[in-house]
Design an enzyme around this catalytic site. Structure first.
Site, PDB file in Angstrom:
ATOM      1  N   GLN A   1       1.172  -1.183   0.007  1.00 46.48           N
ATOM      2  CA  GLN A   1      -0.004   0.353  -0.105  1.00 46.48           C
ATOM      3  C   GLN A   1       1.292   1.118   0.292  1.00 46.48           C
ATOM      4  O   GLN A   1       1.752   1.566   0.331  1.00 46.48           O
ATOM      5  CB  GLN A   1      -0.875   0.365   1.484  1.00 46.48           C
ATOM      6  CG  GLN A   1      -1.426   0.968   0.948  1.00 46.48           C
ATOM      7  CD  GLN A   1      -2.714   0.773   2.773  1.00 46.48           C
ATOM      8  OE1 GLN A   1      -2.306  -0.321   3.430  1.00 46.48           O
ATOM      9  NE2 GLN A   1      -3.828   1.838   3.077  1.00 46.48           N
TER      10      GLN A   1
ATOM     11  N   SER B   1       1.527   6.329   2.943  1.00 42.89           N
ATOM     12  CA  SER B   1       1.914   7.790   3.444  1.00 42.89           C
ATOM     13  C   SER B   1       2.723   7.637   2.626  1.00 42.89           C
ATOM     14  O   SER B   1       3.768   7.167   2.130  1.00 42.89           O
ATOM     15  CB  SER B   1       2.158   7.245   5.114  1.00 42.89           C
ATOM     16  OG  SER B   1       1.191   6.032   5.485  1.00 42.89           O
TER      17      SER B   1
ATOM     18  N   SER C   1       4.668  -1.749   4.055  1.00 41.12           N
ATOM     19  CA  SER C   1       5.008  -3.509   4.898  1.00 41.12           C
ATOM     20  C   SER C   1       5.098  -4.060   3.413  1.00 41.12           C
ATOM     21  O   SER C   1       4.123  -3.750   2.763  1.00 41.12           O
ATOM     22  CB  SER C   1       3.951  -3.533   5.551  1.00 41.12           C
ATOM     23  OG  SER C   1       3.279  -2.470   5.849  1.00 41.12           O
TER      24      SER C   1
ATOM     25  N   GLU D   1      -8.691  -1.024   6.731  1.00 35.39           N
ATOM     26  CA  GLU D   1      -7.330  -1.661   7.595  1.00 35.39           C
ATOM     27  C   GLU D   1      -7.794  -1.333   8.551  1.00 35.39           C
ATOM     28  O   GLU D   1      -7.222  -2.585   9.550  1.00 35.39           O
ATOM     29  CB  GLU D   1      -6.827  -0.723   7.042  1.00 35.39           C
ATOM     30  CG  GLU D   1      -5.699  -0.331   7.541  1.00 35.39           C
ATOM     31  CD  GLU D   1      -4.260   0.937   7.103  1.00 35.39           C
ATOM     32  OE1 GLU D   1      -4.810   1.916   6.769  1.00 35.39           O
ATOM     33  OE2 GLU D   1      -2.997   0.741   6.914  1.00 35.39           O
TER      34      GLU D   1
ATOM     35  N   GLU E   1      -5.264   8.805  18.097  1.00 33.12           N
ATOM     36  CA  GLU E   1      -5.576  10.142  18.379  1.00 33.12           C
ATOM     37  C   GLU E   1      -6.185  10.738  16.743  1.00 33.12           C
ATOM     38  O   GLU E   1      -7.357  11.039  17.345  1.00 33.12           O
ATOM     39  CB  GLU E   1      -4.574  12.135  17.717  1.00 33.12           C
ATOM     40  CG  GLU E   1      -3.702  11.100  19.218  1.00 33.12           C
ATOM     41  CD  GLU E   1      -2.763  10.041  19.478  1.00 33.12           C
ATOM     42  OE1 GLU E   1      -2.188   9.832  18.357  1.00 33.12           O
ATOM     43  OE2 GLU E   1      -2.073  10.324  20.660  1.00 33.12           O
TER      44      GLU E   1
END
Lengths: 393, 357
Positions: free
Chosen positions: A112, A115, A147, A230, A363
């Site tokens: 994926q 990020s 990953s 996810e 958060e």
């Protein structure tokens, strides 16, 4: 309408036509997919039968009893948990036929590419560019925390295709070929010593327009499917009692009375209670899903799982006393499996720190619960309607 | 079997109870009543007990009851906890009823089930399953002694009294001096029973009856705690969406959003634990662990919900006129009732084979 008896007949027919003893693993898995017994709730022709999701357990149990090979869901977790639901929901018929079968059999591993160094929790701020040239898109940028990138054949990729649009509206979702010469994967060594994740550099990567998922500029909406799945995939695994991280601590407690103290006993019992209650909450979520009532608890299970793993593994290091000061191995390895409970206590303690960061920080998930579940006002967003290119970075 | 979910019948029962409570259990009236010498709402209790047949929920049909299971009683308790209804359902329809079910006392059971009489088990409220408790003294064929901390005794006309001969006795409340105590939780008041030669009917062995009653009570109490925690969360979310400070709703501030999201998470867990206990009590599978687990978790979660509700209501939360104090008092009292979380964790140490040093 498919029912349990029908599934048992279909399973028996598959086993008769492809006896596990004399059939190779990939061949058996392909046959299973073609028989609609891979994920029974998927449509016919795409590995399923359009049956209720809960019936999968019937097929799985029959096949396991017959000693049939499985598709190693742990190794292909990103493909199963994230790529498959996203492609099924947003893909073209051609894309579904091309990608779902080798994804499910494990012949093609997925990663994926979301990020970036400058866009983590604020994922929609991502800056990897994709520019259209005829029937292709040319991609340049850098991704991080990927990953399985070193094992993956395909990637889910988010790239910016319209810098003049506000950040959520200028993103497009692609299926990226990891064998493209412009893709470079570099290991990223982590706190545990190993390199489970990667940095991925994309330089002039050419993606055919047929590998675009959803409309150009609509990538954020497509990504929401991936992200929601996810969180369920990370926190929503059904386990038996003591099946998670509490298991190793409880075993150590039973087997080594010399380590016991009253303080640790109280803390262990408290965490045992929390782990068991969290397990029941996942069980309740699963029962609701099976009854066709998906709840918002998916985000909750991931949050609870992160905090508990950290507290339990922290207790485990203390319980081990002098041994807790040791570490099993700092060698930089490239693991094939992400296994939060693998290796020893020190590893679990360090690895679990990532549980509250990966797949959406705790958060951010608390914000999501507060806004989507409880209906509280959204965070103020000064960047929401500004063009991405005008944002401070 | 619906496992950890609610069946359609359970949801229908919930809706019926909630309707009745919406019409007949206003917070302002509960607050006003809590300030008087008669904190129980006996008219409401008659509606629930007679009118809806809830007093006999756990009693088999052939013994005069509704033949429902602890799963249904749990749903009723969720609603009673949510409305903070001052009625002796838990103490009479659950605790006293379970004690009688363990004895061969079908006459009394049928009276309790029909709502003709209301019962109370004369064991202090804080005593959990398996713990020791005071007993009356049997002397000259009558009962003597003082038993304190008995919940809802002032609303009961039948007292089930464990005596030092190991038996459980049915004692008419008129034969006992019942003195109300001033309590932390005025909506489930405690009383001292003074027995001075009170006559009693021997019902059977008290050990199994008391164990069964307190085990069921501890398991189902988690559903009452779930109900009150759910009210605390919903009411607080409603309040912070409306209350404006610094030019915007206070619920838009991240510090408060995260606290409420965490509260919601605990509520999700509490629901799973409470449902699991109710289901285990209904099926008889893994019951001791499910009950101890629910009480080890529910007390902290319910108290936390009530405490957060008070804090996030600001000054209004500290007033007598706002109902949040009723919920805090009940939550704190519930955290001691039928065994503390610590006592139940101690039970789990044995049940889960995690022995103390």
């Amino acid at each position: 309408m498919t029912d349990a008896d029908d599934l048992r007949r279909r399973t028996a027919a598959l086993l008769a036509a492809h006896p596990p003893g004399t059939t190779g693993r990939p061949e058996f898995l392909r046959a299973r997919f073609d028989a609609g017994l891979a994920w029974v709730h998927f449509p016919e022709g795409l590995g399923g039968l359009g049956a209720p999701r809960a019936l999968q357990a019937v097929a799985d149990a029959e096949l396991a009893a017959a000693g049939a090979p499985d598709n190693d869901p742990r190794r292909i977790g990103i493909g199963l948990g994230m790529a498959a639901p996203t492609i099924l929901r947003h893909g073209t018929e051609e894309q579904k036929r091309r990608f779902l079968r080798p994804l499910w059999t494990g012949e093609e591993v997925w990663c994926q590419l979301f990020s970036e160094p400058g866009a983590g929790s604020d994922l929609a701020a991502l800056g990897t560019r994709a520019v259209r040239r005829g029937d292709e898109w040319i991609v340049d940028g850098q991704k991080v925390w990927t990953s399985s990138a070193h094992l993956a054949r395909w990637a889910l990729l988010l790239a910016r295709t319209d810098p003049d649009a506000p950040k959520h509206r200028g993103i497009t979702y692609f299926l990226c070929d990891m064998t493209d010469p412009g893709v470079e994967v570099r290991p990223l060594r982590q706190i545990t010593g190993e390199a489970e994740f990667n940095e991925v550099f994309l330089t002039g990567v050419r993606i055919p327009d047929t590998h675009r998922l959803g409309e150009a500029g609509d990538g954020w909406r497509v990504a929401r499917t991936t992200l929601d799945n996810e969180r369920v995939a990370i926190g929503g695994t059904r386990l038996p009692r003591e099946g998670g991280m509490i298991g190793p601590v409880a075993r150590t407690w039973r087997e080594r009375p010399g380590l016991r103290t009253h303080d640790l006993h109280q803390r262990l019992l408290g965490l045992w209670v929390e782990a068991e209650v969290a397990r029941l909450a996942v069980e309740r979520l699963s029962q609701n899903l099976a009854a066709g009532r998906p709840g918002p608890e998916g985000a909750a299970t991931k949050l609870g799982f992160a905090r508990l793993n950290q507290e339990i593994s922290g207790l485990e290091v203390e319980l081990l006393g002098a041994e807790g000061l040791l570490y099993d191995d700092w060698t930089m390895r490239r693991p094939e499996l992400v296994d939060f409970t693998g290796r020893e206590a020190g590893y679990r303690y360090l690895r679990s720190k990532g549980n509250s960061i990966e797949g959406g920080t705790s958060e951010i998930l608390l914000n999501i619960i507060a806004e989507r579940v409880l209906g509280l006002p959204a965070e103020p967003r000064t960047d929401k309607d500004a063009a991405w290119k005008d944002l401070a970075r | 079997m619906s496992g950890l979910l609610y069946s359609a019948e359970e949801e229908a029962l919930r809706a019926a109870v909630r309707d009745l409570l919406d019409d007949h259990c206003e917070a302002a009236a509960v607050i006003a009543r809590a300030d008087t010498a008669e904190p129980h709402d006996l008219a409401l209790w008659r509606r629930l007990a007679h009118g809806m047949g809830l007093a006999g929920l756990l009693v088999p049909e052939e013994r005069g009851g509704q033949g429902a299971s602890p799963r249904e009683a749990a749903v009723v308790l969720e609603e009673l906890g949510r409305a903070m209804a001052p009625v002796p359902f838990l103490t009479s329809a659950v605790v006293a009823t379970e004690a009688l079910l363990a004895c061969a006392a079908d006459g009394l059971l049928a009276e309790l089930a029909a709502g003709r009489r209301t019962g109370a088990l004369a064991v202090p409220l804080h005593v959990g399953p398996g713990a020791g408790h005071p007993r009356a003294r049997l002397s000259g064929g009558t009962l003597h002694g003082e038993l304190t901390g008995v919940a809802d005794a002032t609303a009961a006309d039948l007292l089930l009294v464990p005596a030092d001969d190991g038996a459980l006795y049915a004692v008419d409340a008129d034969a006992v001096t019942v003195t109300p105590q001033t309590c932390l939780d005025p909506t489930r008041p405690l009383a001292t029973l003074t027995l001075d030669g009170a006559p009693g009917d021997r019902l059977g062995s008290s050990g199994p009856a008391v164990d069964r009653a307190l085990g069921t009570a501890a398991g189902l109490l988690a559903s009452e705690q779930l109900g009150l925690a759910t009210w605390a969360l919903e009411e607080t979310v409603r309040h912070v969406k409306e209350r404006r400070q610094f030019g915007r709703p206070v619920g838009g501030f991240q510090a408060l959003k995260h606290r409420l999201a965490r509260l919601w998470l605990e509520n999700v867990n509490l629901r799973a634990a409470a449902r699991n206990a109710a289901d285990a009590l209904a099926t008889g599978e893994d019951t001791d662990t499910a009950v101890a687990l629910a009480q080890a978790y529910a007390s902290g979660a319910a108290v936390h919900a009530a405490e957060e509700a008070l804090q996030l209501h600001g000054g209004i939360g500290m007033t007598w006129e706002h109902p949040v104090h009723l919920y805090l008092k009940r939550a704190k009292a519930d955290s001691l009732a039928y065994g503390t979380a610590g006592a139940h964790r101690g039970a789990l140490a044995a049940l889960a084979d995690l022995p103390a040093p």
